[in-house]
Design a protein around this motif. Structure first.
Motif, mmCIF file in Angstrom:
data_model
loop_
_atom_site.group_PDB
_atom_site.id
_atom_site.type_symbol
_atom_site.label_atom_id
_atom_site.label_comp_id
_atom_site.label_asym_id
_atom_site.label_seq_id
_atom_site.Cartn_x
_atom_site.Cartn_y
_atom_site.Cartn_z
ATOM 1 N N PHE A 31 -2.600 -9.756 -1.670
ATOM 2 C CA PHE A 31 -2.482 -11.118 -1.741
ATOM 3 C C PHE A 31 -2.389 -11.789 -3.259
ATOM 4 O O PHE A 31 -1.558 -12.596 -3.245
ATOM 5 N N ILE A 32 -3.291 -10.890 -3.921
ATOM 6 C CA ILE A 32 -3.105 -11.293 -5.602
ATOM 7 C C ILE A 32 -1.657 -10.840 -5.880
ATOM 8 O O ILE A 32 -0.950 -11.719 -6.614
ATOM 9 N N ARG A 33 -1.171 -9.671 -5.487
ATOM 10 C CA ARG A 33 0.148 -9.608 -5.926
ATOM 11 C C ARG A 33 1.284 -10.412 -5.507
ATOM 12 O O ARG A 33 2.308 -10.799 -6.410
ATOM 13 N N GLY A 34 1.001 -10.661 -4.181
ATOM 14 C CA GLY A 34 1.965 -11.845 -3.724
ATOM 15 C C GLY A 34 2.037 -13.227 -4.300
ATOM 16 O O GLY A 34 2.957 -13.652 -4.739
ATOM 17 N N ALA A 35 0.597 -13.608 -4.551
ATOM 18 C CA ALA A 35 0.466 -14.613 -5.240
ATOM 19 C C ALA A 35 1.164 -14.825 -6.864
ATOM 20 O O ALA A 35 1.516 -15.734 -7.283
ATOM 21 N N GLY A 36 0.800 -13.765 -7.443
ATOM 22 C CA GLY A 36 1.294 -13.321 -8.735
ATOM 23 C C GLY A 36 2.746 -13.149 -8.674
ATOM 24 O O GLY A 36 3.338 -13.964 -9.623
ATOM 25 N N MET A 37 3.649 -12.622 -7.800
ATOM 26 C CA MET A 37 4.959 -12.736 -7.714
ATOM 27 C C MET A 37 5.708 -14.082 -7.519
ATOM 28 O O MET A 37 6.407 -14.708 -8.124
ATOM 29 N N VAL A 88 11.106 -18.629 1.170
ATOM 30 C CA VAL A 88 12.112 -18.348 1.819
ATOM 31 C C VAL A 88 12.697 -16.915 1.284
ATOM 32 O O VAL A 88 13.515 -16.344 1.900
ATOM 33 N N LEU A 89 12.281 -16.433 0.035
ATOM 34 C CA LEU A 89 12.845 -15.270 -0.489
ATOM 35 C C LEU A 89 12.440 -14.146 0.330
ATOM 36 O O LEU A 89 12.903 -12.998 -0.165
ATOM 37 N N ASN A 90 11.468 -14.296 1.099
ATOM 38 C CA ASN A 90 11.209 -12.994 1.993
ATOM 39 C C ASN A 90 12.303 -12.566 2.706
ATOM 40 O O ASN A 90 12.391 -11.111 3.022
ATOM 41 N N VAL A 91 13.489 -13.379 3.075
ATOM 42 C CA VAL A 91 14.576 -12.943 3.750
ATOM 43 C C VAL A 91 15.204 -11.816 3.068
ATOM 44 O O VAL A 91 15.760 -11.068 3.815
ATOM 45 N N ILE A 92 15.269 -11.871 1.676
ATOM 46 C CA ILE A 92 15.894 -10.676 1.062
ATOM 47 C C ILE A 92 14.973 -9.516 0.508
ATOM 48 O O ILE A 92 15.207 -8.796 -0.232
ATOM 49 N N GLY A 93 13.660 -9.728 1.057
ATOM 50 C CA GLY A 93 12.612 -8.778 0.774
ATOM 51 C C GLY A 93 11.767 -8.830 -0.651
ATOM 52 O O GLY A 93 11.348 -7.981 -0.954
ATOM 53 N N VAL A 94 11.871 -9.998 -1.295
ATOM 54 C CA VAL A 94 11.062 -10.143 -2.212
ATOM 55 C C VAL A 94 9.670 -10.306 -1.858
ATOM 56 O O VAL A 94 9.313 -11.021 -1.039
ATOM 57 N N THR A 95 8.806 -9.501 -2.645
ATOM 58 C CA THR A 95 7.351 -9.194 -2.082
ATOM 59 C C THR A 95 6.525 -10.262 -2.702
ATOM 60 O O THR A 95 5.582 -10.105 -3.501
ATOM 61 N N GLU A 96 6.931 -11.511 -2.252
ATOM 62 C CA GLU A 96 5.818 -12.896 -2.641
ATOM 63 C C GLU A 96 4.794 -12.992 -1.814
ATOM 64 O O GLU A 96 4.874 -12.275 -0.763
ATOM 65 N N THR A 111 1.850 -11.510 3.035
ATOM 66 C CA THR A 111 0.784 -12.153 4.192
ATOM 67 C C THR A 111 1.417 -11.601 5.586
ATOM 68 O O THR A 111 0.802 -11.166 6.443
ATOM 69 N N LYS A 112 2.796 -11.533 5.538
ATOM 70 C CA LYS A 112 3.441 -11.036 6.794
ATOM 71 C C LYS A 112 2.999 -9.627 7.193
ATOM 72 O O LYS A 112 2.809 -9.136 8.158
ATOM 73 N N SER A 113 3.051 -8.836 5.756
ATOM 74 C CA SER A 113 2.717 -7.311 6.068
ATOM 75 C C SER A 113 1.191 -7.232 6.527
ATOM 76 O O SER A 113 0.898 -6.287 7.660
ATOM 77 N N VAL A 114 0.446 -8.087 5.956
ATOM 78 C CA VAL A 114 -1.024 -8.155 6.176
ATOM 79 C C VAL A 114 -1.201 -8.360 7.653
ATOM 80 O O VAL A 114 -1.693 -7.269 8.627
ATOM 81 N N ALA A 115 -0.539 -9.361 7.959
ATOM 82 C CA ALA A 115 -0.949 -9.808 9.366
ATOM 83 C C ALA A 115 -0.103 -8.685 10.629
ATOM 84 O O ALA A 115 -0.783 -8.511 11.590
ATOM 85 N N GLY A 116 1.028 -8.337 10.005
ATOM 86 C CA GLY A 116 1.671 -7.122 10.968
ATOM 87 C C GLY A 116 0.760 -6.013 11.158
ATOM 88 O O GLY A 116 0.774 -5.274 12.130
ATOM 89 N N ASN A 136 -2.814 -6.076 11.036
ATOM 90 C CA ASN A 136 -3.934 -6.439 11.617
ATOM 91 C C ASN A 136 -3.865 -7.309 13.050
ATOM 92 O O ASN A 136 -4.846 -7.632 13.563
ATOM 93 N N PHE A 137 -2.780 -7.912 13.139
ATOM 94 C CA PHE A 137 -2.326 -8.699 14.063
ATOM 95 C C PHE A 137 -3.252 -10.122 14.085
ATOM 96 O O PHE A 137 -3.149 -10.625 15.243
ATOM 97 N N ARG A 138 -3.861 -10.427 13.050
ATOM 98 C CA ARG A 138 -4.720 -11.305 12.874
ATOM 99 C C ARG A 138 -3.804 -12.668 12.078
ATOM 100 O O ARG A 138 -3.893 -12.703 11.014
ATOM 101 N N TYR A 139 -2.650 -13.223 12.881
ATOM 102 C CA TYR A 139 -1.668 -14.007 11.883
ATOM 103 C C TYR A 139 -2.591 -15.209 11.760
ATOM 104 O O TYR A 139 -2.237 -15.796 10.501
ATOM 105 N N PHE A 140 -3.187 -15.815 12.369
ATOM 106 C CA PHE A 140 -3.874 -17.197 12.050
ATOM 107 C C PHE A 140 -4.752 -16.757 10.751
ATOM 108 O O PHE A 140 -4.506 -17.580 9.854
ATOM 109 N N GLU A 141 -5.494 -16.140 10.859
ATOM 110 C CA GLU A 141 -6.550 -15.814 9.720
ATOM 111 C C GLU A 141 -5.712 -15.573 8.478
ATOM 112 O O GLU A 141 -5.953 -15.985 7.264
ATOM 113 N N SER A 142 -5.004 -14.696 8.676
ATOM 114 C CA SER A 142 -3.973 -14.135 7.382
ATOM 115 C C SER A 142 -3.302 -15.296 6.604
ATOM 116 O O SER A 142 -3.392 -15.478 5.591
#
Lengths: 244, 252
Positions: B17-23, B175-183, B188-193, B195-201
Motif C-alpha cells: 500500500f505504501i509503495r502504491g501510494a508513494g508511486m 487509470v494508469l494501471n492499464v499499462i501496469g504502473v504499480t500505483e 490494491t488489486k494485487s492485494v485483493a487478488g 486474499n479475495f477480500r475486495y471490499f476491505e482491500s
C-alpha cells in the motif's frame, strides 16, 4: 523654447469612427499644458496615442528629432521617458507601495535595487506617501493610490508626465490631495501634460490650455485667454456649461 | 464490513500500500508540476497580442494553431485511452520503449498541461487591462510585463484551480494501471487478488486516497494564505508616537 514632444497631423480611428483628426500640437520643456473638453472629444485618446497605448492611424510623433511611429523605433525606450498617470491608478496589485515604484527602475532602467529604493523613497516623500511603503494597493484609499501612482511615474525620472484625468475616479474629498501634489509638481518646472475636468485647477496651474472638441483642437492659448476671453463659439459654450 | 480483516490486510500488506501510494503521489506531484509549467507556457503564448510585423505574426498564428490542437486533443480524449495509445504506440510506431514511470509521468503532465493552459489563459484574461497598460507605460516589454506584474497575479488567482487539478491527478493516476504502473490502485488489486477480500482491500485504498487529497488541499490553502501576505501593514516612521511618562519609582 525646445519642444519635448511634437505631434504632426496625428489621426486615430477606431474602425471607421474617427476619434482624432489632424492634430498638430507640441509640448515645450518645462511647460504645463492642460487639455480640456467634453467627454468623447478625444482628449484621453490623444494622451494614449502619445505614449502609444493606442496606435495612431496616421501622422507623426516627434521626440528628440525622431519620429517614433517609424517601424524601426524602439517603443519601450521611448515609453520609459514618459510618465503616465491613469484615471484608474493601475497600481501593480502584486507589489507593495515601495515595489510599485522600484520594479520599473530595476527592470527597465537597470538601476540597482538600493539606488531604486532611494529614488522611490524620494518621490514617495514628494507625494506624502513615504510612510506607506509596506502597504499593498488594496489597503489604500483612491487618493493615496493615485499619489503612489504619481510617485511611481516620477521614480522613472521621465522627460514628460502625462496625466489622464487623474482625479475623475476619486471621491470628491480626495480630489484635493491629488491636485495639491500636482500643483507642487507644476511649480518644480516638470513638463506636464494633463487631461482634466478640473477647470479651476487648469486655470491656476497651466501655462497653456488646449480645448478639444469632436477630435480636433478647437482652440489653444494662455489660460486667461481661454477662460476669460475665448474666441471660438464652441469654447464659450463648453465653458458656460462647465463653469455655470 | 469486517474490521478484523481490514487490520489483517493492512498488517500483511502495508509495504505494498505504501509503495502504491508513494508511486501515486510521485506521478501526480511531478505530473502536476510539469503540467503546470506546460500550461503556463502555453497559456502565456496564447495571450500574446498579435504583433504588427508580418513575419512574427504568421509564426505566432502557427504556434497558436498547434497549441490549440494539442489542448483540444488531450482535453477531448480519455486519459486511459491516451495511456494505451502513447505507451504501446510509442513502442510500435517509433520503436521507443518507454519505461513505465516515464510514460506515466509523461501522460499525466501532458494531460494536465492541456487543462492548465486553459486555466492560465482564463487567469490572464481576468487581469484588468490597466495592469498591462501601466507596465507598458513605464517601458516594460511583453516578457517583463508578464513576469513582474501579470503572472504573479495569475498564479495567485489560479491556485485553487491548480489544486483541483492536483487532486484530480491523484485520483486519475489509477487509470494508469492499464499499462501496469504499480500505483495504489494496481497494488490494491494485487492485494485483493491474493486474499479475495475486495471490499476491505479497496476500503483501505479509499482511505489512503482521501488522506492524500485532503493533505494536498490543506497544503495549498496554506500557500494561498502565505501568498496573500498579512492583512495589515505597518507605517514607517510615524511621527506621532505616544511616550509614557517615565516612572521615577524605578530608581533604586
Amino acid at each position: 523654447m525646445e519642444s519635448v514632444i511634437e505631434i504632426q497631423h496625428l489621426s486615430k480611428s477606431f474602425g471607421n469612427h474617427e476619434v482624432l483628426t489632424d492634430i498638430d500640437f507640441s509640448v515645450q520643456k518645462g511647460e504645463v499644458v492642460c487639455v480640456i473638453g467634453s467627454s468623447g472629444s478625444g482628449k484621453s485618446t490623444l494622451l494614449r496615442c502619445i505614449n502609444l497605448l493606442e496606435k495612431p492611424s496616421g501622422g507623426k510623433i516627434i521626440y528628440r528629432g525622431e519620429n517614433i511611429l517609424d517601424d524601426r523605433h524602439d517603443i519601450h525606450s521611448y515609453r520609459k521617458k514618459l510618465g503616465m498617470v491613469f484615471q484608474q491608478f493601475n497600481l501593480f496589485n502584486n507589489h507593495n507601495v515601495l515595489n510599485n515604484c522600484v520594479v520599473g527602475q530595476v527592470k527597465v532602467l537597470k538601476r540597482s535595487k538600493e539606488e531604486a529604493e532611494k529614488t522611490a523613497l524620494k518621490y514617495l516623500k514628494v507625494v506624502g506617501m513615504d510612510q506607506y511603503v509596506n502597504a499593498k494597493p488594496k489597503q489604500l484609499s483612491g487618493g493615496q493610490k493615485q499619489r503612489v501612482a504619481i510617485a511611481r511615474a516620477l521614480s522613472m525620472e521621465p522627460d514628460v508626465m502625462l496625466f489622464d484625468e487623474p482625479t475623475s475616479a476619486l471621491d470628491p474629498e480626495m480630489v484635493g490631495e491629488v491636485l495639491k501634489v500636482m500643483k507642487e509638481l507644476a511649480g518644480t518646472g516638470l513638463t506636464m501634460l494633463i487631461v482634466t475636468h478640473e477647470m479651476e485647477f487648469a486655470k491656476e496651474v497651466s501655462d497653456r490650455v488646449v480645448f478639444m472638441d469632436k477630435g480636433v483642437i478647437a482652440e489653444e492659448g494662455a489660460p486667461e485667454q481661454i477662460f476669460n476671453n475665448p474666441k471660438e463659439e464652441r469654447t464659450k459654450e463648453f465653458l458656460k456649461r462647465t463653469l455655470k | 464490513m469486517n474490521l478484523e480483516w481490514v487490520i489483517t490486510i493492512i498488517s500483511n500488506n502495508w509495504p505494498m500500500f505504501i509503495r502504491g501510494a508513494g508511486m501515486t503521489l510521485l506521478i501526480s506531484i511531478v505530473g502536476t508540476i510539469l503540467g503546470a509549467i506546460i500550461g503556463l507556457l502555453a497559456g502565456v503564448i496564447r495571450t500574446i497580442p498579435l504583433p504588427e510585423r508580418k513575419g512574427k505574426r504568421i509564426i505566432l498564428k502557427v504556434v497558436n494553431i498547434l497549441l490549440s490542437m494539442y489542448i483540444e486533443f488531450f482535453r477531448g480524449t480519455p486519459m486511459i485511452v491516451q495511456a494505451m495509445v502513447i505507451y504501446y504506440g510509442s513502442a510500435l510506431a517509433f520503436g521507443v520503449n518507454m519505461d513505465l514511470l516515464t510514460a506515466a509521468i509523461f501522460i499525466v503532465s501532458i494531460n494536465t498541461g492541456a487543462y492548465m493552459a486553459e486555466i492560465v489563459r482564463g487567469g490572464v484574461i481576468s487581469i484588468e487591462k490597466g495592469q498591462f497598460e501601466a507596465a507598458q507605460a513605464i517601458g516594460m516589454n511583453h516578457i517583463q510585463t508578464m513576469w513582474n506584474v501579470i503572472l504573479p497575479q495569475v498564479i495567485r488567482n489560479i491556485l485553487p484551480a491548480t489544486g483541483n487539478q492536483f487532486i484530480i491527478n491523484i485520483k486519475d493516476t489509477s487509470v494508469l494501471n492499464v499499462i501496469g504502473v504499480t500505483e495504489l490502485y494496481f497494488q490494491t488489486k494485487s492485494v485483493a487478488g491474493n486474499n479475495f477480500r475486495y471490499f476491505e482491500s479497496f476500503f483501505v485504498a479509499c482511505v489512503l486516497y482521501f488522506i492524500m487529497t485532503y493533505a494536498v488541499t490543506l497544503i495549498l490553502r496554506y500557500f494561498e494564505r502565505k501568498l496573500d501576505g498579512p492583512e495589515n501593514y505597518s507605517m514607517i516612521g510615524q511621527p506621532a508616537q505616544i511616550t509614557l511618562p517615565k516612572n521615577n519609582n524605578n530608581r533604586q
